[in-house]
Design an enzyme around this catalytic site. Structure first.
Site, PDB file in Angstrom:
ATOM      1  N   ASN A 360       0.822  -1.073  -0.090  1.00 16.61           N
ATOM      2  CA  ASN A 360       0.047  -0.238  -0.067  1.00 16.61           C
ATOM      3  C   ASN A 360       1.054   1.252  -0.007  1.00 16.61           C
ATOM      4  OD1 ASN A 360       0.776  -0.425   2.647  1.00 16.61           O
ATOM      5  ND2 ASN A 360      -1.078   0.234   3.296  1.00 16.61           N
ATOM      6  N   GLU A 457       4.462  -4.964  11.967  1.00 15.88           N
ATOM      7  CA  GLU A 457       3.413  -3.969  11.497  1.00 15.88           C
ATOM      8  C   GLU A 457       2.280  -4.626  10.912  1.00 15.88           C
ATOM      9  OE1 GLU A 457       3.304  -0.943  12.684  1.00 15.88           O
ATOM     10  OE2 GLU A 457       5.365  -0.556  13.309  1.00 15.88           O
ATOM     11  N   CYS A 491      -3.465   0.475   6.852  1.00 15.29           N
ATOM     12  CA  CYS A 491      -3.798  -0.247   7.902  1.00 15.29           C
ATOM     13  C   CYS A 491      -4.110   0.375   9.037  1.00 15.29           C
ATOM     14  CB  CYS A 491      -2.096  -0.628   8.030  1.00 15.29           C
ATOM     15  SG  CYS A 491      -0.972   0.503   8.524  1.00 15.29           S
ATOM     16  N   GLU A 669       7.719   1.435  14.621  1.00 18.17           N
ATOM     17  CA  GLU A 669       8.751   2.170  13.643  1.00 18.17           C
ATOM     18  C   GLU A 669       8.536   3.572  13.831  1.00 18.17           C
ATOM     19  OE1 GLU A 669       7.070   0.619   9.677  1.00 18.17           O
ATOM     20  OE2 GLU A 669       8.799  -0.583   9.799  1.00 18.17           O
TER      21      GLU A 669
HETATM   22  P1  NDP Z   1       0.848  -9.588   3.211  1.00 22.30           P
HETATM   23  O1  NDP Z   1       0.801  -9.949   4.444  1.00 22.30           O
HETATM   24  O2  NDP Z   1       0.271 -10.452   1.932  1.00 22.30           O
HETATM   25  O3  NDP Z   1       2.307  -9.454   2.328  1.00 22.30           O
HETATM   26  C1  NDP Z   1       3.329  -8.492   2.997  1.00 22.30           C
HETATM   27  C2  NDP Z   1       4.758  -9.035   2.616  1.00 22.30           C
HETATM   28  O4  NDP Z   1       5.110 -10.222   3.165  1.00 22.30           O
HETATM   29  C3  NDP Z   1       4.805  -9.189   0.999  1.00 22.30           C
HETATM   30  O5  NDP Z   1       6.029  -8.476   0.507  1.00 22.30           O
HETATM   31  C4  NDP Z   1       4.703 -10.588   0.814  1.00 22.30           C
HETATM   32  O6  NDP Z   1       5.200 -11.030  -0.317  1.00 22.30           O
HETATM   33  C5  NDP Z   1       5.426 -11.123   1.913  1.00 22.30           C
HETATM   34  N1  NDP Z   1       5.159 -12.381   2.284  1.00 22.30           N
HETATM   35  C6  NDP Z   1       4.035 -13.119   2.495  1.00 22.30           C
HETATM   36  N2  NDP Z   1       4.023 -14.267   2.951  1.00 22.30           N
HETATM   37  C7  NDP Z   1       5.152 -14.360   3.554  1.00 22.30           C
HETATM   38  C8  NDP Z   1       5.831 -15.425   4.284  1.00 22.30           C
HETATM   39  N3  NDP Z   1       5.226 -16.523   4.626  1.00 22.30           N
HETATM   40  N4  NDP Z   1       7.267 -15.170   4.737  1.00 22.30           N
HETATM   41  C9  NDP Z   1       8.023 -14.049   4.362  1.00 22.30           C
HETATM   42  N5  NDP Z   1       7.237 -12.790   3.684  1.00 22.30           N
HETATM   43  C10 NDP Z   1       5.874 -13.254   3.043  1.00 22.30           C
HETATM   44  O7  NDP Z   1       0.181  -8.183   3.166  1.00 22.30           O
HETATM   45  P2  NDP Z   1      -0.185  -7.065   1.954  1.00 22.30           P
HETATM   46  O8  NDP Z   1       1.020  -6.920   0.994  1.00 22.30           O
HETATM   47  O9  NDP Z   1      -1.268  -7.770   1.476  1.00 22.30           O
HETATM   48  O10 NDP Z   1      -0.322  -5.784   2.514  1.00 22.30           O
HETATM   49  C11 NDP Z   1      -1.757  -5.705   3.130  1.00 22.30           C
HETATM   50  C12 NDP Z   1      -1.684  -5.717   4.852  1.00 22.30           C
HETATM   51  O11 NDP Z   1      -0.546  -5.090   5.363  1.00 22.30           O
HETATM   52  C13 NDP Z   1      -3.100  -5.416   5.536  1.00 22.30           C
HETATM   53  O12 NDP Z   1      -3.185  -6.348   6.617  1.00 22.30           O
HETATM   54  C14 NDP Z   1      -2.374  -4.011   6.434  1.00 22.30           C
HETATM   55  O13 NDP Z   1      -3.159  -3.838   7.382  1.00 22.30           O
HETATM   56  C15 NDP Z   1      -1.146  -4.278   6.575  1.00 22.30           C
HETATM   57  N6  NDP Z   1      -0.386  -3.254   6.775  1.00 22.30           N
HETATM   58  C16 NDP Z   1       0.176  -2.748   8.025  1.00 22.30           C
HETATM   59  C17 NDP Z   1       0.853  -1.689   8.293  1.00 22.30           C
HETATM   60  C18 NDP Z   1       1.357  -1.374   9.554  1.00 22.30           C
HETATM   61  O14 NDP Z   1       2.195  -0.566   9.571  1.00 22.30           O
HETATM   62  N7  NDP Z   1       0.570  -1.824  10.602  1.00 22.30           N
HETATM   63  C19 NDP Z   1       1.060  -0.432   7.041  1.00 22.30           C
HETATM   64  C20 NDP Z   1       0.412  -1.220   5.662  1.00 22.30           C
HETATM   65  C21 NDP Z   1      -0.103  -2.246   5.621  1.00 22.30           C
HETATM   66  P3  NDP Z   1       4.156 -10.932  -1.730  1.00 22.30           P
HETATM   67  O15 NDP Z   1       3.760  -9.822  -1.645  1.00 22.30           O
HETATM   68  O16 NDP Z   1       5.208 -11.217  -2.682  1.00 22.30           O
HETATM   69  O17 NDP Z   1       3.315 -12.391  -1.575  1.00 22.30           O
END
Ligand code: NDP
Length: 695
Positions: A360, A457, A491, A669
């Site tokens: 995002n 996060e 998020c 962070e």
């Molecule tokens: P995901 O959890 O699907 O993916 C996050 C990252 O982790 C991606 O780079 C993904 O790779 C990678 N990933 C997925 N599975 C694994 C694993 N088993 N081991 C290591 N890496 C992995 O999140 P989204 O990208 O869909 O983002 C949306 C989510 O992020 C929402 O829940 C949102 O609330 C949260 N978010 C939280 C924030 C915060 O600061 N608290 C800020 C912004 C978002 P790939 O995409 O290549 O599959």
């Protein structure tokens, strides 16, 4: 001779078009009839009666009932095929194409009583009618061949064949069950979740049986000749391809860790002030390239250019500047141990650390993770989300230009499997993840094997509480910021808006007016306020929540649908949506949607609203609007959330730590707190006298 041409009907419309329209109408009526009175009840007379024409006219168009039924069945199959094509166009990987097929068959726009009952009526007759059998065979063949060809990119051929057959059987089974339960068990989202879990589970099992222990499969790693070796980067507003990147597998990740290990020795040996100067130069380059980076971010995420120009790059630059300033001041403490000794602590870097980003805020996340990591003397390997991998590459170039030694900040690209290579790598000492709760749990579990530190996060479902003395316009502005910025893909969004009963009506009316004024449009148009969602798959998820909001009794105030006007039909656009009269147990109130969907809930009493606000597994953020200063602090102190706002929402200055409690995460962070998470303390005892020993 009449002045009308005989090729035209009485209305002047060409006769062919009239006939096509009549045929289409009769087909739709036939589907209605099948859905309502079944196969036996669907006679030519019944169809004619429903269409308001004579049975003779029906026979004129289709000769006999069988012809009409075959045409109707073909129409149902064609609708699925068209949906499938649309979704395939946006799917980037074989797994995403399998999902596209599942979603096309079970998506909310398709998975309904009318369509299901009509299919059921046909299935009952397929064995007895040659024409229906032909349609069914072609439909099944297409589904199986699509599934097999995509699955073959992920698993061996024989497994692909049998898994394809299982998926097809499950799709039929889910439809059948829904129809037989009289649509009591007919929830598109649950149906898709069932299939998704099944496919993921089978793929995992197959990976385990071929790889031994559930380790990533060859396909995951990209060491097989499959399309999982590349990432197609798509503009979600247009479907246009922006880039194709190679996926990094074990060889690339191992090499990156080794480069980082060597580079970190050199980097940590610099003084904090020297490291700070590199970060300052990088921040300046970010600011100079703000517009170009913002445009790239907008093309890749679908977020409006008015946001990315004002926030995404600048927030990244501010973060680099902040930690550049702190770098020179990093210090341990002196501890007085009396005349014979003293102690001191050294704040040392962890070594090689990894950042894994969500889609995002791609550039901002890369900056928020790398700036404190580098300021403290670590080297970082960063994996952006596969959907949004572009601006992290630009950041790496900027760091290089700013004088960061080669290898201190590296980007690896890939899917979750590449992320897992980082979380499992013994040479990496920490993972900082931004992502979903499920991913956070997986990362933490895997990091445990090598006792890595983690900062997580994660997601949220945050409350925004509006008391009766709040300035309504301010509170409405906060609710809009906390729900519709970045099309709701934030998020910390305050998606549960609790409004005091006495101002509820006025609040909702003002909210409706201001939401109606929001401009959904081309993300590159500077006037656009709400852009595209990140992908077609994500849009389906968001639309599914909207459908469930309605089904569970929430009142739709505004929005509630996809936006497809003009060019927007090419992308994943959804109207900003407000639901009112929501209850705490509705899906839209309990689950993170990550789209522009706001739920308004009414409350009467302070204790009541605090209890309801806290009744969630999440704890990322919270907001309170009130002019009573005492109440503001009293309420905030009781809210279970890591990041809170009083009379504002979603502002995140770098100086303030950001993060969640409960299932929303671990660690912080930004702010000085981030330093704790990128350093480790060494305690040193210094003797000033002879050693006294009992030996
Ligand atoms: P995901 O959890 O699907 O993916 C996050 C990252 O982790 C991606 O780079 C993904 O790779 C990678 N990933 C997925 N599975 C694994 C694993 N088993 N081991 C290591 N890496 C992995 O999140 P989204 O990208 O869909 O983002 C949306 C989510 O992020 C929402 O829940 C949102 O609330 C949260 N978010 C939280 C924030 C915060 O600061 N608290 C800020 C912004 C978002 P790939 O995409 O290549 O599959």
């Amino acid at each position: 001779m009449s002045s009308r041409d005989s090729r035209h009907g009485p209305s002047g419309v060409p006769r062919d078009e009239l006939e096509d329209a009549r045929r289409a109408q009769l087909i739709e009526v036939t589907i209605d009839s099948l859905a309502e009175v079944g196969f036996v009840g669907t006679t030519l007379a019944e169809i004619a009666g429903r269409a308001g024409v004579s049975p003779g006219l029906v026979a004129h168009y289709f000769r006999e009932k069988d012809g009409l039924l075959e045409a109707a069945f073909r129409t149902l199959a064609r609708v699925v095929a068209v949906r499938m094509r649309e979704r395939f166009a946006l799917a980037r990987t074989p797994r995403a194409r399998v999902q596209a097929l599942i979603d096309a068959n079970l998506g909310p726009e398709n998975f309904d009583r009318r369509t299901g009952n009509a299919w059921l009526a046909f299935w009952g007759q397929v064995l007895h009618f040659e024409g229906l059998k032909r349609v069914q065979t072609a439909y099944q063949r297409r589904m199986l061949s699509n599934l097999r060809s995509d699955l073959r990119s992920l698993i061996p051929g024989e497994d692909a064949r049998s898994l394809a057959a299982m998926i097809a059987a499950m799709i039929d089974g889910v439809w059948l069950r829904a129809a037989l339960s009289e649509w009591q068990e007919a929830d598109s989202e649950s149906a898709r979740a069932l299939l998704t879990a099944f496919v993921d589970g089978r793929l995992r099992e197959l990976a385990r049986s071929s790889g031994g222990d559930g380790a990533p499969t060859d396909a995951d790693r990209g060491s097989q000749p499959t399309s999982e070796r590349t990432i197609r980067v798509i503009n979600p507003a247009t479907g246009e391809e922006l880039a194709v990147l190679a996926v990094d597998g074990p060889a690339q990740v191992n090499a990156a860790v080794e480069r980082a290990r060597l580079a970190q020795k050199e980097w940590r040996a610099l003084t904090g002030a020297e490291r700070g100067r590199v970060l300052q130069r990088a921040a300046r380059l970010l600011r100079e390239r703000n517009d170009a980076l913002a445009e790239l971010e907008t093309r890749n995420t679908g977020k409006p250019i008015q946001e990315t120009r004002a926030v995404d790059v600048i927030s990244g630059a501010e973060c680099l500047e902040y930690f550049a300033g702190l770098a020179a001041g990093l210090a341990g403490e002196h501890v007085d141990l009396g005349p014979k000794a003293f102690g001191y602590t050294r704040r040392e870097p962890l070594g090689v650390v990894a950042g894994i980003g969500a889609w995002n805020y791609p550039l901002q996340i890369a900056c928020w993770k790398s700036a404190p990591a580098l300021a403290c003397g670590n080297a970082m390997i960063f994996k952006p989300a596969e959907l949004t991998p572009l601006t992290a590459i630009e950041l790496a170039g900027i760091y290089r230009e700013a004088g960061l030694p080669e290898g201190v900040f590296q980007v690896v690209q890939g899917f979750a499997a590449t992320g897992r290579l980082l979380t499992r790598h013994p040479g990496i000492r920490k993972i900082s993840l931004t992502g979903e709760v499920g991913t956070g749990k997986a990362v933490m579990a895997e990091a445990a094997a090598t006792l890595k530190q983690v900062t997580l996060e994660l997601g949220g479902k945050s409350p925004l509480i509006v008391f009766e003395d709040a300035k309504i316009d301010n509170a409405v502005a906060g609710a809009l910021l906390g729900n519709f910025y970045s099309a709701g893909e934030v998020c910390s969004n305050g998606t549960r808006v609790f409004v005091h009963r006495s101002i509820h009506a006025a609040f909702v009316e003002r909210l409706r007016e201001r939401t109606a004024g929001l401009r959904v449009g081309d993300p590159l148009d500077p006037l656009t306020q709400v852009g595209a969602l990140i992908s077609a798959e994500h849009m389906e998820k968001v639309l599914g929540f909207m459908a469930r909001g309605r089904a569970q009794g929430a009142r739709l105030v505004i929005g509630g649908a996809r936006v497809t006007s003009g060019e927007l039909a090419r992308g994943s656009f959804v109207a900003p949506t407000v639901f009112d009269y929501c209850h705490d147990d509705m899906d839209i109130v309990r689950r993170e949607i990550f789209g522009p969907v706001m739920s308004v809930l009414e409350f009467t009493d302070e204790d009541e609203v605090i209890a309801r606000a806290n009744a969630t597994e999440f704890g990322l953020a919270a907001g309170v609007f009130t002019h009573d200063v005492t109440r503001a602090h009293r309420v905030i102190a009781q809210l279970q959330a890591g990041t809170c706002w009083i009379n504002h929402y979603n502002v995140t200055p770098i100086e303030l730590p950001f993060g969640g409690v409960k299932m929303s995460g671990l660690g912080r962070e930004n702010g000085r707190a981030a330093i704790e998470h990128y350093t480790q303390l060494k305690s040193v005892y210094v003797a000033l006298s002879d050693v006294e020993s009992p030996y």
